[in-house]
Design a protein around this motif. Structure first.
Motif, PDB file in Angstrom:
ATOM      1  N   SER A  31      32.263 -53.504 -32.799  1.00 45.90           N
ATOM      2  CA  SER A  31      30.844 -53.198 -32.632  1.00 45.90           C
ATOM      3  C   SER A  31      30.265 -52.754 -33.967  1.00 45.90           C
ATOM      4  CB  SER A  31      30.673 -52.078 -31.605  1.00 45.90           C
ATOM      5  OG  SER A  31      31.208 -50.863 -32.119  1.00 45.90           O
ATOM      6  N   ARG A  32      28.954 -52.586 -34.010  1.00 49.37           N
ATOM      7  CA  ARG A  32      28.336 -52.100 -35.245  1.00 49.37           C
ATOM      8  C   ARG A  32      28.763 -50.668 -35.538  1.00 49.37           C
ATOM      9  NH1 ARG A  32      22.334 -54.897 -34.503  1.00 49.37           N
ATOM     10  NH2 ARG A  32      23.052 -57.023 -34.936  1.00 49.37           N
ATOM     11  N   LYS A  33      29.009 -49.913 -34.504  1.00 43.41           N
ATOM     12  CA  LYS A  33      29.518 -48.556 -34.701  1.00 43.41           C
ATOM     13  C   LYS A  33      30.920 -48.605 -35.310  1.00 43.41           C
ATOM     14  CE  LYS A  33      30.624 -44.266 -32.234  1.00 43.41           C
ATOM     15  NZ  LYS A  33      30.631 -43.592 -30.908  1.00 43.41           N
ATOM     16  N   ASP A  34      31.749 -49.534 -34.816  1.00 44.34           N
ATOM     17  CA  ASP A  34      33.109 -49.683 -35.350  1.00 44.34           C
ATOM     18  C   ASP A  34      33.082 -50.035 -36.832  1.00 44.34           C
ATOM     19  OD1 ASP A  34      34.292 -49.210 -32.853  1.00 44.34           O
ATOM     20  OD2 ASP A  34      34.255 -51.343 -32.318  1.00 44.34           O
ATOM     21  N   ARG A  36      30.713 -49.559 -39.049  1.00 44.80           N
ATOM     22  CA  ARG A  36      30.212 -48.459 -39.879  1.00 44.80           C
ATOM     23  C   ARG A  36      31.328 -47.460 -40.167  1.00 44.80           C
ATOM     24  NH1 ARG A  36      25.356 -48.954 -36.730  1.00 44.80           N
ATOM     25  NH2 ARG A  36      26.119 -47.356 -35.293  1.00 44.80           N
TER      26      ARG A  36
END
Length: 263
Positions: A31-34, A36
């Protein structure tokens, strides 16, 4: 710079892809959180490539809700290797500076990481000179620059921080003075003199050894030049030093020291 092999660029892309897979965690989805969080643990060229690779994959299909899977990564890698890397190696002998200049930003970033990784693992300085010395053992220089006798070849290394090889840089690295015997009377690209080394051994058992020496130097050094020292003056003697040297990945001056004989 010397050409970079497409296989080295593939390895850099594979390394970046592995970082994405590590970021995915147990669910196998990045994911984008991952990403980052993963980027915080990286730095330099590797961080830039991982970030750019993720963005490239993420843009390929916006319907995936900003989630990247292993299948997405593998599909993107296959495309990138073929279309953004291999297609630019026009002569199939590695990516030259001109070929790299025509690549996309992603391709250029992969080349940059490949060079960084290669520089971290290949020999430099004294270790590189030692390997060159092993390959040069028993060889001699003859038959070029009008030399009238064969001169033994020795490895050479001078610690430096060169970005380009110029007569001035060579003079500083060698500690040359203004004396006539230190005058640089020839300074030119080394390929003709390297070919001269090979041709000097063409009918000898050392022929393949000479070829391997030249290949090794071209693979590990950039801006390889030949330089002859000393005016053609009988008072200076018949033998003049010949340096066939280039710059290693950390800026040292490395190569061969031999000579020409002018009587």
């Amino acid at each position: 710079m010397t050409p970079i092999a497409t296989s080295d660029v593939h390895a850099a892309l594979n390394r970046a892809a592995e970082q994405l897979l590590v970021a995915a965690g147990p669910d196998g989805i990045v994911s984008r959180k991952d990403i980052r969080a993963k980027l915080l643990s990286l730095e330099g060229t590797e961080r830039e490539l991982v970030d750019m690779l993720y963005r490239f994959i993420d843009r390929r299909d916006t319907a995936r809700s900003a989630r990247v899977t292993k299948a997405d990564i593998n599909a993107a890698l296959a495309f990138i290797r073929t279309e953004l890397v291999d297609r630019f190696d026009l002569d199939n002998n590695g990516l030259s500076e001109d070929e790299v200049a025509r690549m996309s930003d992603l391709g250029k970033r992969a080349v940059a990481l490949a060079r960084t990784l290669k520089a971290a693992t290949e020999p430099t300085g004294e270790a590189l000179a030692q390997k060159i010395g092993e390959l040069a053992k028993g060889l001699f220089f003859d038959g070029y620059y009008g030399t009238e006798g064969g001169v033994r070849i020795q490895p050479f290394h001078a610690a430096a921080k060169l970005s380009r090889l110029t007569p001035e840089g060579l003079r500083a690295a060698l500690g040359l003075t203004d004396r006539p015997e230190h005058e640089i009377v020839r300074f030119e690209p080394a390929d003709p003199s390297l070919q001269g080394v090979i041709k000097a051994h063409w009918d000898m058992p050392e022929y393949e050894q000479a070829e391997e020496l030249v290949r090794f130097m071209k693979a590990h050094l950039r801006e390889v030049h030949a330089a002859i020292l000393g005016r053609d003056d009988p008072e200076l003697g018949a033998e003049h030093p010949l340096y066939i040297v280039g710059i290693d990945s950390t800026g040292n001056l490395v190569g061969l020291k031999t000579g020409v004989v002018w009587t």
